[in-house]
Design an enzyme around this catalytic site. Structure first.
Site, mmCIF file in Angstrom:
data_model
loop_
_atom_site.group_PDB
_atom_site.id
_atom_site.type_symbol
_atom_site.label_atom_id
_atom_site.label_comp_id
_atom_site.label_asym_id
_atom_site.label_seq_id
_atom_site.Cartn_x
_atom_site.Cartn_y
_atom_site.Cartn_z
ATOM 1 N N LYS A 71 38.024 32.418 45.949
ATOM 2 C CA LYS A 71 36.724 32.822 46.505
ATOM 3 C C LYS A 71 35.972 31.598 47.036
ATOM 4 O O LYS A 71 35.369 31.630 48.118
ATOM 5 C CB LYS A 71 35.889 33.544 45.442
ATOM 6 N N SER B 131 32.140 36.067 44.721
ATOM 7 C CA SER B 131 31.969 36.397 43.310
ATOM 8 C C SER B 131 31.148 35.324 42.612
ATOM 9 O O SER B 131 31.211 34.144 42.982
ATOM 10 C CB SER B 131 33.356 36.477 42.668
ATOM 11 N N TYR C 186 41.719 32.607 40.606
ATOM 12 C CA TYR C 186 40.954 33.658 41.286
ATOM 13 C C TYR C 186 39.641 33.084 41.838
ATOM 14 O O TYR C 186 39.313 33.277 43.021
ATOM 15 C CB TYR C 186 40.672 34.820 40.315
HETATM 16 N N1 LIG Z 1 35.119 44.369 40.741
HETATM 17 C C1 LIG Z 1 34.609 43.189 40.432
HETATM 18 O O1 LIG Z 1 34.239 42.954 39.289
HETATM 19 C C2 LIG Z 1 34.445 42.131 41.495
HETATM 20 C C3 LIG Z 1 33.556 41.069 41.264
HETATM 21 C C4 LIG Z 1 33.410 40.081 42.229
HETATM 22 C C5 LIG Z 1 34.142 40.148 43.409
HETATM 23 N N2 LIG Z 1 34.997 41.190 43.602
HETATM 24 C C6 LIG Z 1 35.774 41.221 44.858
HETATM 25 O O2 LIG Z 1 35.450 42.401 45.573
HETATM 26 C C7 LIG Z 1 36.590 42.867 46.284
HETATM 27 C C8 LIG Z 1 36.825 44.324 45.949
HETATM 28 O O3 LIG Z 1 36.982 44.455 44.545
HETATM 29 P P1 LIG Z 1 37.271 45.852 43.857
HETATM 30 O O4 LIG Z 1 36.730 45.770 42.477
HETATM 31 O O5 LIG Z 1 36.829 46.956 44.734
HETATM 32 O O6 LIG Z 1 38.864 45.781 43.770
HETATM 33 P P2 LIG Z 1 39.957 46.908 44.076
HETATM 34 O O7 LIG Z 1 41.268 46.350 43.624
HETATM 35 O O8 LIG Z 1 39.519 48.215 43.532
HETATM 36 O O9 LIG Z 1 39.921 46.986 45.671
HETATM 37 C C9 LIG Z 1 40.647 46.114 46.498
HETATM 38 C C10 LIG Z 1 41.357 46.963 47.527
HETATM 39 O O10 LIG Z 1 42.071 46.114 48.416
HETATM 40 C C11 LIG Z 1 43.379 46.620 48.598
HETATM 41 N N3 LIG Z 1 44.220 45.458 48.908
HETATM 42 C C12 LIG Z 1 44.605 44.454 48.081
HETATM 43 N N4 LIG Z 1 45.339 43.551 48.734
HETATM 44 C C13 LIG Z 1 45.431 43.988 50.029
HETATM 45 C C14 LIG Z 1 46.056 43.493 51.191
HETATM 46 N N5 LIG Z 1 46.744 42.347 51.151
HETATM 47 N N6 LIG Z 1 45.935 44.194 52.345
HETATM 48 C C15 LIG Z 1 45.242 45.356 52.382
HETATM 49 N N7 LIG Z 1 44.626 45.881 51.301
HETATM 50 C C16 LIG Z 1 44.722 45.204 50.138
HETATM 51 C C17 LIG Z 1 43.726 47.328 47.308
HETATM 52 O O11 LIG Z 1 44.722 48.334 47.490
HETATM 53 C C18 LIG Z 1 42.386 47.925 46.925
HETATM 54 O O12 LIG Z 1 42.206 49.213 47.478
HETATM 55 C C19 LIG Z 1 37.747 41.946 45.896
HETATM 56 O O13 LIG Z 1 37.892 40.971 46.913
HETATM 57 C C20 LIG Z 1 37.272 41.308 44.621
HETATM 58 O O14 LIG Z 1 37.831 40.034 44.414
HETATM 59 C C21 LIG Z 1 35.152 42.183 42.686
#
Ligand SMILES: NC(=O)c1ccc[n+]([C@@H]2O[C@H](COP(=O)([O-])OP(=O)(O)OC[C@H]3O[C@@H](n4cnc5c(N)ncnc54)[C@H](O)[C@@H]3O)[C@@H](O)[C@H]2O)c1
Length: 335
Positions: A149, A121, A145
């Site tokens: 990362k 991120s 958070y």
């Molecule tokens: N959306 C954003 O703005 C953003 C920005 C930068 C980084 N990210 C990173 O991208 C990744 C995906 O983000 P997203 O927006 O799709 O989030 P999201 O919450 O929609 O997706 C994460 C998925 O992981 C699953 N999950 C969580 N913990 C788990 C575990 N211990 N075991 C198995 N499954 C698990 C959840 O059920 C969910 O389906 C994350 O790592 C997040 O930190 C997201």
């Protein structure tokens, strides 16, 4: 294998992978997603996906799936992402995001698969001394958070230094928004959305009365915060490009995935109103502690290395968000 593949970014990446002929095994514990996404993925792609409900912290499960399905690469989305919650409950975040990533890596180490794409991120940079943010900027995360990362990125770098057989990309996302153009999948946050776009979409569809704009006195062109919003399908395609790069070039690549352009809150609201034909009532509220005035990416390294750049416009982001939200007002929950 796509961990967290039923989540927001993971589900869109499954579509992009399927369209390039990849067969995908999804591992997700449904902590922040719905089983219904699977059916939507199959409707969009016309393909079936192997889904396993389970936790990435279960190293033995991950190891057995890697072997059973002869997995060639892991894209690791699974994790928790709410900055405020991470401040209130840091240990929960270190466990899921750091220990969860190490669990997947250890499982990979016990088998043959050495190709890993990590969801990092822009938060790893903290408040930038200048814009655009480049990959060479030092890490300065401002909350647990962001710490998680940064910690995983450090571990990945050390891992590949110790064992060059690994192929690793750490993709530093800017602000993912939008939805698949079918309107069948999109962002479906639980509770009150933390981010601008899902909030705007829920106001537009009548689930919330008005948008709170946190701060209109930042030193920006209209006083509101500026972010580098990226269409989630561009982001998804960035993962496919990174995977292809790792397959041919290998090595370790930390890289920004953004558009290189900053858009203000009020510019985004206006664009959304135009795309949706809805009025978005808003009020100005105090700044939120910890929010940064403005940041956007330098997107040139991604173009040079993985041959990828974002191609979708702010209008596409708004139109696709609106199509998703207006045809699924309650998200994946049945109305
Ligand atoms: N959306 C954003 O703005 C953003 C920005 C930068 C980084 N990210 C990173 O991208 C990744 C995906 O983000 P997203 O927006 O799709 O989030 P999201 O919450 O929609 O997706 C994460 C998925 O992981 C699953 N999950 C969580 N913990 C788990 C575990 N211990 N075991 C198995 N499954 C698990 C959840 O059920 C969910 O389906 C994350 O790592 C997040 O930190 C997201």
């Amino acid at each position: 294998m796509v961990t967290g593949g039923l989540g927001y970014i993971g589900s869109h990446t499954c579509v992009a992978l399927a369209s390039q002929g990849y067969r995908v095994v999804i591992l997700d514990n449904l902590n922040n997603s719905h089983r219904a996404v699977l059916d939507r993925l199959e409707r969009i792609t016309g393909q079936s996906f192997q889904f396993v409900e389970g936790d990435v912290l279960d190293q033995a499960l991950v190891a057995s799936l890697l072997e059973e399905f002869d997995i060639t690469a892991v894209i690791h989305f699974a994790g928790l992402k709410a900055v405020g919650e991470s401040v209130a409950n840091p240990l929960k975040y270190y466990r899921c995001n750091v220990e969860g990533s190490l669990s997947v890596l250890r499982a990979m180490q016990t088998g043959k698969c050495r190709t890993f794409v990590f969801s990092s991120s822009a938060t790893v940079y903290g408040e930038p001394a200048e814009n655009p943010m480049r990959e060479t900027f030092p890490f300065n995360p401002q909350n647990p958070y962001g710490d998680t990362k940064a910690a995983v990125e450090v571990a990945l770098k050390r891992l590949i230094e110790a064992d060059p057989e690994w192929n690793i990309a750490a993709l530093r996302y800017f602000n993912p928004v939008g939805a698949h153009e079918s309107g069948l999948i999109g962002e479906d946050p639980q509770g009150i959305p933390n981010n601008l776009m899902p909030y705007v979409a829920q106001v537009a569809v009548g689930r919330r009365d008005e948008l709170a704009v946190f701060g209109d006195d930042y030193p920006t062109r209209d006083g509101t915060g500026i972010r580098d919003y990226i269409h989630v399908m561009d982001l998804a395609e960035g993962h496919v490009a990174a995977l292809e790069y790792l397959t041919t070039e290998g090595g370790y690549l930390p890289v920004n995935l953004g558009t290189g352009q900053g858009v203000s809150v009020l510019e985004m609201v206006t664009a959304f109103e135009q795309a949706s034909g809805q009025t978005i009532p808003y009020r100005v509220a105090p700044r939120r502690p910890g929010d940064i005035a403005q940041y956007w990416s330098d997107a040139s390294l991604a173009a040079k290395t993985i041959g990828w750049r974002a191609i979708r416009s702010v209008d596409d982001m708004c139109r696709d968000t609106w199509r998703w939200q207006s045809s699924n007002p309650q998200g994946f929950k049945e109305p």
